[in-house]
Design an enzyme around this catalytic site. Structure first.
Site, PDB file in Angstrom:
ATOM      1  N   LYS A 129       7.134  -5.224   4.136  1.00 50.90           N
ATOM      2  CA  LYS A 129       7.332  -3.961   4.608  1.00 50.90           C
ATOM      3  C   LYS A 129       8.503  -4.108   5.510  1.00 50.90           C
ATOM      4  O   LYS A 129       9.079  -3.028   5.944  1.00 50.90           O
ATOM      5  CB  LYS A 129       6.131  -3.443   5.159  1.00 50.90           C
ATOM      6  CG  LYS A 129       4.831  -3.263   4.459  1.00 50.90           C
ATOM      7  CD  LYS A 129       3.892  -2.789   5.178  1.00 50.90           C
ATOM      8  CE  LYS A 129       2.404  -2.680   4.456  1.00 50.90           C
ATOM      9  NZ  LYS A 129       2.337  -1.903   3.295  1.00 50.90           N
ATOM     10  N   GLN A 158       2.245  -1.361  10.024  1.00 59.57           N
ATOM     11  CA  GLN A 158       3.140  -0.524  10.164  1.00 59.57           C
ATOM     12  C   GLN A 158       4.020  -0.222  11.258  1.00 59.57           C
ATOM     13  O   GLN A 158       4.729   0.648  11.454  1.00 59.57           O
ATOM     14  CB  GLN A 158       2.345   0.933   9.910  1.00 59.57           C
ATOM     15  CG  GLN A 158       1.810   1.150   8.233  1.00 59.57           C
ATOM     16  CD  GLN A 158       2.665   1.171   7.276  1.00 59.57           C
ATOM     17  OE1 GLN A 158       4.061   1.435   7.447  1.00 59.57           O
ATOM     18  NE2 GLN A 158       2.258   0.773   6.013  1.00 59.57           N
ATOM     19  N   HIS A 207      -6.766   0.740   7.706  1.00 64.25           N
ATOM     20  CA  HIS A 207      -6.532   0.233   6.501  1.00 64.25           C
ATOM     21  C   HIS A 207      -7.650  -0.561   6.059  1.00 64.25           C
ATOM     22  O   HIS A 207      -8.275  -1.127   6.784  1.00 64.25           O
ATOM     23  CB  HIS A 207      -5.010  -0.375   6.372  1.00 64.25           C
ATOM     24  CG  HIS A 207      -4.706  -0.687   5.158  1.00 64.25           C
ATOM     25  ND1 HIS A 207      -5.288  -1.825   4.215  1.00 64.25           N
ATOM     26  CD2 HIS A 207      -3.652  -0.025   4.341  1.00 64.25           C
ATOM     27  CE1 HIS A 207      -4.453  -1.696   2.960  1.00 64.25           C
ATOM     28  NE2 HIS A 207      -3.634  -0.859   3.016  1.00 64.25           N
ATOM     29  N   ASP A 239      -3.676  -4.496  14.096  1.00 64.48           N
ATOM     30  CA  ASP A 239      -3.041  -4.121  12.619  1.00 64.48           C
ATOM     31  C   ASP A 239      -1.740  -3.832  12.995  1.00 64.48           C
ATOM     32  O   ASP A 239      -1.454  -2.546  13.090  1.00 64.48           O
ATOM     33  CB  ASP A 239      -3.745  -3.453  11.639  1.00 64.48           C
ATOM     34  CG  ASP A 239      -3.279  -3.368  10.404  1.00 64.48           C
ATOM     35  OD1 ASP A 239      -1.973  -3.817  10.156  1.00 64.48           O
ATOM     36  OD2 ASP A 239      -3.924  -2.372   9.409  1.00 64.48           O
ATOM     37  N   CYS A 243      -5.485   3.310   0.483  1.00 69.49           N
ATOM     38  CA  CYS A 243      -6.404   2.365   1.146  1.00 69.49           C
ATOM     39  C   CYS A 243      -6.810   2.768   2.630  1.00 69.49           C
ATOM     40  O   CYS A 243      -7.141   1.769   3.415  1.00 69.49           O
ATOM     41  CB  CYS A 243      -5.494   1.060   1.399  1.00 69.49           C
ATOM     42  SG  CYS A 243      -4.807   0.191  -0.246  1.00 69.49           S
TER      43      CYS A 243
HETATM   44  N1  PMP Z   1      -2.664  -2.115   7.410  1.00 63.81           N
HETATM   45  C1  PMP Z   1      -1.910  -1.388   7.131  1.00 63.81           C
HETATM   46  C2  PMP Z   1      -1.638  -0.193   8.281  1.00 63.81           C
HETATM   47  C3  PMP Z   1      -0.921  -1.008   6.024  1.00 63.81           C
HETATM   48  O1  PMP Z   1      -0.134  -0.291   6.013  1.00 63.81           O
HETATM   49  C4  PMP Z   1      -0.962  -1.990   4.951  1.00 63.81           C
HETATM   50  C5  PMP Z   1      -0.174  -2.063   4.009  1.00 63.81           C
HETATM   51  N2  PMP Z   1      -0.417  -0.737   3.116  1.00 63.81           N
HETATM   52  C6  PMP Z   1      -1.982  -3.402   5.405  1.00 63.81           C
HETATM   53  C7  PMP Z   1      -2.463  -3.241   6.623  1.00 63.81           C
HETATM   54  C8  PMP Z   1      -2.136  -4.371   4.457  1.00 63.81           C
HETATM   55  O2  PMP Z   1      -0.877  -5.246   4.304  1.00 63.81           O
HETATM   56  P1  PMP Z   1      -0.750  -6.194   3.231  1.00 63.81           P
HETATM   57  O3  PMP Z   1      -1.084  -5.500   1.722  1.00 63.81           O
HETATM   58  O4  PMP Z   1       0.710  -6.306   3.180  1.00 63.81           O
HETATM   59  O5  PMP Z   1      -1.292  -7.320   3.609  1.00 63.81           O
END
Ligand code: PMP
Length: 408
Positions: free
Chosen positions: A225, A202, A122, A199, A363
């Site tokens: 999430k 998910q 991401h 990270d 993203c």
């Molecule tokens: N990493 C992953 C794999 C994600 O899916 C997301 C959220 N779409 C993020 C990072 C970023 O998370 P946040 O916007 O809650 O900081």
């Protein structure tokens, strides 16, 4: 499978209708809905215990501090952290990774060093490292993915030959649904002398996480999430690393003593929590964890992978649908395209039937380039989804197909 009838009854928002249709919420990888227990816990906190935390000499402030710190204890247990002090509250995954890049990264990365990420990361696990590398004159190396959407382990091995300082990768891909072998990747990163940054955005909501078993150095996740409020989340880190790292934000609460021209730092994790914290986020996160633990994370993971299997099977029956990501080792994330219908059009048309899916690059632009698409549609499942939701998705897709004249 989970008893989705009783789970759904816990989520007030799922009772609403969209265009006269039952709400079918399939955008859980973006954010989850919140159960009444979480909403009630936040309201209860404000009704009965609200005050600023730490250093309070009166009962209310002691209670607020206890509520905040109980959230930390819950997080530590949920991911099997090394200690309560290993849990730094942040606004979520993005802030957690930026904290590591700013604090550990700025201290330890020198000109000419390497930082490794993967092509399925991401943006929040890519851009902070780009910023760090640009500032330090270091090089960012992106590990390729295989045809079927996994981290290419041979390329991972080649990237480690340059002895990087940091290796960062996702536990579960938000754009492919791939569940990565994080303990193995961590072992390889350590053998090359790097710290491993996972990270977990998910992963934490969907499967049982054990940071000690993974043995990673840093683990980032977002509360929103996983049933908790927006702006909740944490960085979990090995305490010895946190002890050695400089602060991230300067301000109140993160100090021990402040002199005219310098200051000394509070103990971990408070050294990293400058300013008045988001107490309601910690309270909500604690309640969300209690809810998930009551269901059992193994059952949650089983439920979602069963739904992903059914969704893939049903979507595969639609002639012009292409599904992305591996067929096994995947979480409840199903990315797809449908003929030449733009994913944004698809999402708008599905909304007419009350079906919420996400469309776009999610993203993950470097990944989209490798997949050769500008965007995908993505259905992602959680504890309140069931096979009826998949049926609703499929029938709304067939209608969209008819509208656009795409073979169904
Ligand atoms: N990493 C992953 C794999 C994600 O899916 C997301 C959220 N779409 C993020 C990072 C970023 O998370 P946040 O916007 O809650 O900081």
């Amino acid at each position: 499978m989970l008893d989705t009838v009783s789970v759904r009854a816990d989520f007030p928002i799922l009772a609403r209708e969209e265009n006269g249709k039952r709400l079918v919420y399939l955008d859980n990888a973006a954010t989850s809905q919140k159960p009444r227990k979480v909403l009630d816990a936040i309201q209860h906190y404000y009704h009965f215990h609200n005050a600023n935390v730490h250093r309070g000499a009166y009962t209310l402030a002691v209670e607020a501090t206890e509520a905040y710190e109980a959230g930390r204890t819950a997080v530590a247990g949920f991911v099997n952290a090394w200690a309560r002090e290993a849990v730094v509250f942040t606004r979520g995954t993005t802030e957690s990774i930026n904290l590591v890049a700013s604090s550990w990264g700025r201290t330890n990365v020198q000109p000419g060093d390497r930082v490794v990420v993967t092509a399925m990361d991401h943006h929040s696990n890519i851009v902070p490292w780009q910023i760090l590398c640009q500032e330090k004159g270091a090089t960012l190396r992106m590990v390729e993915i295989t045809e079927d959407g996994r981290i290419d382990l041979s390329d991972f091995g080649r990237a480690l030959e340059s002895k990087p300082k940091i290796v960062a990768f996702p536990y579960v891909s938000n754009s492919l649904g791939t569940v990565n072998p994080v303990a193995q990747l961590t072992r390889l990163a350590h053998a090359a002398g790097a710290v491993a940054v996972v990270d977990g955005a998910q992963a934490a909501p969907h499967l049982r996480v054990d940071v000690q078993a993974i043995d990673c150095d840093f683990f980032a996740f977002s509360g929103h999430k996983m049933l908790a409020p927006m702006g909740s989340g944490a960085l979990i880190a090995k305490p010895a690393l946190l002890e050695a790292m400089p602060p991230y934000h300067g301000g109140g609460e993160m100090i021990e003593r402040v002199w005219d021209d310098h200051a000394t730092w509070n103990k971990i994790p408070h050294k990293f929590e400058g300013g008045t914290p988001n107490v309601e986020a910690a309270v909500g996160l604690g309640a969300a964890i209690a809810y998930l633990e009551q269901l059992g994370m193994d059952r949650v993971a089983e439920h979602e992978s069963a739904l992903a299997r059914v969704a893939i099977e049903r979507l595969t029956q639609i002639e012009s649908v292409t599904i992305y990501g591996p067929r096994d080792h995947r979480a409840g994330v199903v990315p797809f395209t449908y003929g030449d219908i733009h994913p944004h059009d698809l999402a708008t048309i599905l909304d007419r039937d009350g079906v919420c899916i996400r469309a776009g690059h999610h993203c993950t632009q470097p990944l989209m380039r490798r997949l050769g698409v500008a965007a995908t549609a993505r259905a992602s499942f959680y504890i309140y989804n069931d096979v009826d939701d998949i049926d609703a998705l499929v029938s709304a897709l067939r209608k969209a197909g008819e509208l656009f004249g795409v073979p169904a």
